[in-house]
Design a protein around this motif. Structure first.
Motif, short mmCIF file in Angstrom:
data_model
loop_
_atom_site.label_atom_id
_atom_site.label_comp_id
_atom_site.label_asym_id
_atom_site.label_seq_id
_atom_site.Cartn_x
_atom_site.Cartn_y
_atom_site.Cartn_z
N GLY A 49 0.79 -1.22 0.00
CA GLY A 49 0.00 0.00 0.00
C GLY A 49 0.82 1.27 0.00
N GLY A 50 2.13 1.15 -0.04
CA GLY A 50 2.99 2.34 -0.12
C GLY A 50 3.10 3.10 1.19
N ILE A 51 3.47 2.38 2.24
CA ILE A 51 3.57 3.02 3.55
C ILE A 51 4.53 4.21 3.53
N LYS A 52 5.56 4.16 2.68
CA LYS A 52 6.54 5.25 2.67
C LYS A 52 5.95 6.55 2.14
N TYR A 53 4.81 6.48 1.41
CA TYR A 53 4.20 7.69 0.87
C TYR A 53 3.48 8.50 1.95
N LEU A 54 3.32 7.90 3.15
CA LEU A 54 2.77 8.67 4.26
C LEU A 54 3.71 9.81 4.64
N GLU A 55 5.01 9.62 4.40
CA GLU A 55 5.98 10.66 4.74
C GLU A 55 5.71 11.94 3.96
N THR A 56 5.25 11.80 2.71
CA THR A 56 4.94 12.96 1.89
C THR A 56 3.45 13.32 1.96
N LEU A 57 2.76 12.74 2.95
CA LEU A 57 1.35 13.04 3.24
C LEU A 57 0.41 12.72 2.08
N GLU A 58 0.78 11.73 1.26
CA GLU A 58 -0.11 11.30 0.17
C GLU A 58 -1.09 10.25 0.70
N VAL A 59 -1.93 10.70 1.63
CA VAL A 59 -2.84 9.79 2.33
C VAL A 59 -3.83 9.16 1.36
N ALA A 60 -4.36 9.96 0.43
CA ALA A 60 -5.34 9.42 -0.53
C ALA A 60 -4.71 8.34 -1.40
N LEU A 61 -3.45 8.54 -1.82
CA LEU A 61 -2.76 7.54 -2.63
C LEU A 61 -2.55 6.26 -1.81
N VAL A 62 -2.12 6.39 -0.55
CA VAL A 62 -1.90 5.22 0.29
C VAL A 62 -3.21 4.47 0.49
N ARG A 63 -4.27 5.19 0.75
CA ARG A 63 -5.59 4.55 0.91
C ARG A 63 -5.97 3.76 -0.35
N LYS A 64 -5.78 4.38 -1.50
CA LYS A 64 -6.13 3.72 -2.77
C LYS A 64 -5.27 2.48 -2.99
N LEU A 65 -3.98 2.59 -2.72
CA LEU A 65 -3.09 1.44 -2.91
C LEU A 65 -3.41 0.32 -1.91
N CYS A 66 -3.73 0.68 -0.68
CA CYS A 66 -4.08 -0.35 0.30
C CYS A 66 -5.33 -1.11 -0.13
N LEU A 67 -6.33 -0.40 -0.63
CA LEU A 67 -7.55 -1.07 -1.08
C LEU A 67 -7.27 -1.93 -2.30
N GLY A 68 -6.37 -1.45 -3.19
CA GLY A 68 -5.96 -2.27 -4.33
C GLY A 68 -5.24 -3.53 -3.89
N ARG A 69 -4.36 -3.38 -2.90
CA ARG A 69 -3.67 -4.55 -2.33
C ARG A 69 -4.66 -5.55 -1.77
N ASN A 70 -5.63 -5.07 -0.99
CA ASN A 70 -6.62 -5.96 -0.39
C ASN A 70 -7.41 -6.73 -1.46
N LYS A 71 -7.78 -6.02 -2.51
CA LYS A 71 -8.56 -6.62 -3.59
C LYS A 71 -7.75 -7.72 -4.28
N LEU A 72 -6.47 -7.46 -4.51
CA LEU A 72 -5.61 -8.46 -5.14
C LEU A 72 -5.41 -9.66 -4.22
N MET A 73 -5.23 -9.43 -2.93
CA MET A 73 -5.04 -10.53 -2.00
C MET A 73 -6.27 -11.43 -1.93
N ARG A 74 -7.45 -10.82 -2.01
CA ARG A 74 -8.68 -11.63 -2.02
C ARG A 74 -8.81 -12.42 -3.32
N ALA A 75 -8.43 -11.80 -4.44
CA ALA A 75 -8.60 -12.44 -5.75
C ALA A 75 -7.54 -13.49 -6.04
N TYR A 76 -6.35 -13.36 -5.41
CA TYR A 76 -5.23 -14.27 -5.68
C TYR A 76 -4.66 -14.80 -4.36
N PRO A 77 -5.46 -15.60 -3.64
CA PRO A 77 -5.00 -16.06 -2.32
C PRO A 77 -3.80 -16.98 -2.36
N GLU A 78 -3.52 -17.62 -3.49
CA GLU A 78 -2.36 -18.51 -3.60
C GLU A 78 -1.13 -17.76 -4.11
#
Length: 541
Positions: A49-78
């Motif tokens: 989810g791009g934790i390092k982007y919190l340093e530059t306060l890109e909270v919306a980008l981190v939120r979007k990437l985290c949700l994308g990560r979650n979606k991929l993890m659900r779709a590709y559990p193996e």
């Protein structure tokens, strides 16, 4: 005549082609090299989810990437596994350990608490849980979760390409676009050259998707698409060495210049990196300075009996990140690490064209959806459906039933990596089992150290468009990324695998790889003149 021509077979192009073809479009996907043959096979293999982007306060980008990560993890559990990251903080760090621990909790909440909770670790905790890490100068650390691609980025991209094929797309690697022309009637004509045969031909499409990654700007110039966004390039390199820890965690450190760098599990090895260096061209190599930077920093962080040197490097990964930047913005070297890593789509209804700037593995599903949305607005008739994910339970049950039959074959002790076969090939793994059941030699181990059997090689030959030995060793498998060149040359079964993959061209392909070209040159080579009949059928428009 196609509805859509997608140019570029990396993660952006593969996702776009799969999404569009699943929605009913007649799609052609072309790639000048191999699929994932450039940037998309040189990543850190992380879905994060791009934790390092919190340093530059890109909270919306981190939120979007985290949700994308979650979606991929659900779709590709193996294929995509949650992985614990151990981030350590030393006394020279810009931030105290407790501050970073607080950031990890914010990161966890931005990701909807999808992964395991973060933990704070004292210096003593780190010393007991990860003995390889030098703890004397640490102030503490934290444990948090993201995810990684178990079989690598190139395999993930290829499986999206195969999804597109399953939905009816025509996909061809080693097919370079040399000219683009917008016809008076509003269609596109692309002149392409087949790097295998040298043949020139034309493809026509109503719409064009530029997914050429770091080469997108040049393609936009060819198409006379004046965009307000352009790319600048960041070089990232990784060094692969023997496994440094058995914990299966990603070890996270802060380099001398403040950048995060990682020690990441890769098969039974460790991949160390990455750098983040501005470069002018996407065509770049690992330099001695790059190697020294990574080796010096990892040696400073680990308790190793003998420091790592260049002699310990088994393989290298070197790629560029194409970063999206507004043309109106003035680039300043000192601001490099603060540049956003978000992707940008620019669309022209007048041209019937969409260009993708930037992009990450983590947001590939979003990119596929955005491309479909843009073309739908242009009048492309699409009906969105499910275009990604691993096979369902019915397919898994079929695999399990066939596997029981294979295991019960009398007088044979077949020992193959069944979990890996399912994870990498999905329903194709059922074909591997059926081949073993119908052919006595199907279960024969051809490359014994990697437990690659004849039936698996036949599936790769028939379905995965392998043109060079580099394609097989580096992108269909991890062999070239987890073994040195001399080790591969002496590995039993590589020549026999060439015979299965390339038939009477086996020796030529073998010599190309081990004698005529270093691997980085083979990756972009268009000099091959022959291909086995099975692949030729797939490649014909």
């Amino acid at each position: 005549m196609f509805d859509v021509l997608v140019i570029g077979g990396g993660i952006n192009g593969a996702a776009s082609a799969a999404a569009l073809s699943a929605a009913g479009a007649k799609v052609a996907l072309v790639e000048a090299r191999d699929f994932a043959g450039f940037t998309s096979s040189e990543s850190s293999n992380l879905i994060w989810g791009g934790i390092k982007y919190l340093e530059t306060l890109e909270v919306a980008l981190v939120r979007k990437l985290c949700l994308g990560r979650n979606k991929l993890m659900r779709a590709y559990p193996e294929a995509i596994k949650e992985t614990r990251f151990l981030a350590v903080v030393d006394r020279k760090s810009r931030f105290p350990a407790m501050f970073l621990w607080l950031g990890a909790w914010i990161y966890w909440w931005l990701g909807n608490r999808f992964t395991r909770k973060p933990r704070y670790l004292s210096r003593h905790d780190i010393a007991s849980e990860e003995t390889i890490v030098k703890a004397a100068n640490l102030t503490g650390g934290l444990m948090y979760s993201d995810a990684r691609l178990v079989d690598g980025d190139a395999r993930f991209v290829l499986n999206l390409v195969k999804k597109a094929i399953g939905f009816g797309a025509m996909t061809i690697n080693y097919l370079a676009v040399t000219r683009l022309q917008r016809e008076p009637g509003g269609t596109w004509t692309a002149t392409v050259v087949d790097g295998v045969t040298g043949r020139e031909l034309c493809l026509q499409a109503r719409f064009l998707v530029n997914a050429a990654g770091p080469f997108a700007d040049e393609l936009n110039r060819q198409a006379q698409f004046e965009t307000s966004t352009q790319h600048v390039f960041s070089k990232g390199i990784h060094l692969v060495v023997d496994r440094i820890t058995d914990s299966n965690r990603v070890l996270t450190f802060f380099a001398d210049d403040g950048r995060m760098f990682f020690a990441i599990p890769l098969g039974d090895k460790t991949c160390i990196g990455t750098t983040d260096t501005p470069v002018e061209s996407p065509l770049t190599r690992v330099s001695d300075a790059d190697r020294k930077f990574v080796l010096d920093n990892i040696n400073n962080c680990l308790n190793l009996a003998t420091p790592l040197t260049k002699d310990d490097i088994l393989a290298e990964r070197c790629g560029v990140r194409p970063l999206a930047m507004a043309r109106s913005r003035e680039y300043k070297t000192g601001q490099w690490l603060q540049m956003s890593r978000k992707h940008v789509l620019q669309a022209s209804e007048k041209l019937g064209m969409v260009s993708i700037f930037g992009g990450k593995l983590t947001d590939c599903l979003q990119i596929g959806g955005e491309v479909c949305g843009a073309l739908s607005n242009f009048g492309c008739q699409l009906q969105m459906g499910k275009w990604y994910g691993e096979p369902g339970l019915k397919s898994r049950d079929r695999f399990a039933a066939r596997l029981r039959e294979v295991i019960q074959i009398p007088e044979q002790n077949i020992d193959l990596p069944w979990d890996r076969l399912w994870r990498m090939y999905g329903v194709g793994a059922i074909e591997i089992l059926e081949s073993i059941l119908s052919e006595n030699r199907g279960a024969e181990l051809v490359i014994r150290p990697a437990k690659i059997c004849r039936a698996e090689l036949e599936l790769i030959r028939n379905q995965e468009m392998v043109v060079t030995l580099e394609d097989f060793l580096r992108r269909r498998t991890l062999l070239a990324q987890t073994h040195g060149l001399s080790e591969l040359a002496s590995m039993p079964g590589i020549r026999a695998a060439c015979e299965v993959l390339f038939g009477n061209q086996a020796e030529q392909r073998y010599e190309e790889y081990f004698q005529m070209h270093p691997p980085i040159e083979i990756q972009s080579s268009h000099t091959n003149k022959n291909i086995n009949a099975k692949v030729e059928v797939v490649r014909k428009p």
